[in-house]
Design a protein around this motif. Sequence first.
Motif: not given
Length: 382
Positions: A269-278, A299-314
């Motif tokens: 994937v080239v561009e990814t948007f992940i929106f997580l509502n936790s 892992s192959s992504v070049k441009t990555l959009y994340l909401t902060t919940d995605v990393v906080d939940v880890l």
Amino acid sequence: MKANSLIRKTKRKKLKAGKETDCAGKSISNLPEEVLEHIVSFLPIHEAIRTSILSKKWQNLWKSTPNLSFDGRDSPKRKLFMDFVERVLVLRGPSNIETFRLSCEAKDDQSRIGTWISAAVNRNVKDLYLVLSDIESSFVFPRCLFNCKTLTEFEIDMLFILKLPSSISLPCLKILSLRQVTFIDDQSTQQLFSLPNLVELEIYECNWKNLVWVTICAPKLQQLAIYESLESTPANSGGCHVRIFRTHLAHFSCCGTLWNEFCLDESSVVETFIFLNSDGDRRPRETACRSYKLLQGISSVKTLYLTTDVVDVLDHASDLLAFPLEFRNLTSLIFESDELNLHSAGFWHIIYNSPNLRSLYFSDVTFCTLQVSSFRCEVPFL
């Protein structure tokens, strides 16, 4: 005398204007029939029908218009609307239909609607858009719809159970949008998700409760967007495992609560948007594992959009971070919305494992007491 002279002048002007209008009308009518048909094709169907009163040459031009759009959602007289649709399809004859749009309440006219869909398929429809409400659970699409050889774009926006035939053949379908439908079983749903020429797939607030394991395997798929319902009700918390297999995506969006598990396998994937509502998440460990698995697959992504919940939940599955998430192609990382915890292990894990990261962007993110509406930094040292 002056009065009589003024009356004669006025009559001459009216006569002249009438002749000019008549000449203009005749000049339009003198155009080739193919040109007139092309002009009429841009009109809404009810306006196209009205052109039939202009002259004999215009009487049947509307019958060849390839684009039919019927919207009865705001119609105060529903029966008149349904009868109008029926008359149009009967009177227009066998000429091909390019685009067929139907928006209305189904109620007790579901068999009529099925007949109209069959009529569009039999006239080699290419683009089909159905927005139907008030549908009984017994409603089934005509079998010919899922074996249409000409269909290239298909959108369903209906709160109902999508019953699919055991065999699906849509060789020309490139764009598929499914909104609010309930999938009924793994096998038929997987067939629909794995069409040979599918380029764009949108799955919007659909119900996965009847599914256990589904694979999306469309070799030409370039854009995939999955929007889960943000409400964690039992109806949409089935926990289906969705495998996105051997696809090469230009854009991938996944938005929701991760009640279902999504993973990319042998895909890029080239561009990814992940929106997580936790918010109010009662299963943080499970959500963390699903978030990790989703990130692992892109892992192959070049441009990555994340909401902060995605990393906080880890942080609820910190043991998984012992196995690094590597983003070797990532050059741009964008965080959006809500508060970002700079002490989050997930945040720094992604930063440290992105060796080619060049741009880090924060939009409407709060850092403790600091509100940032827009902040961008270049990170050439990474």
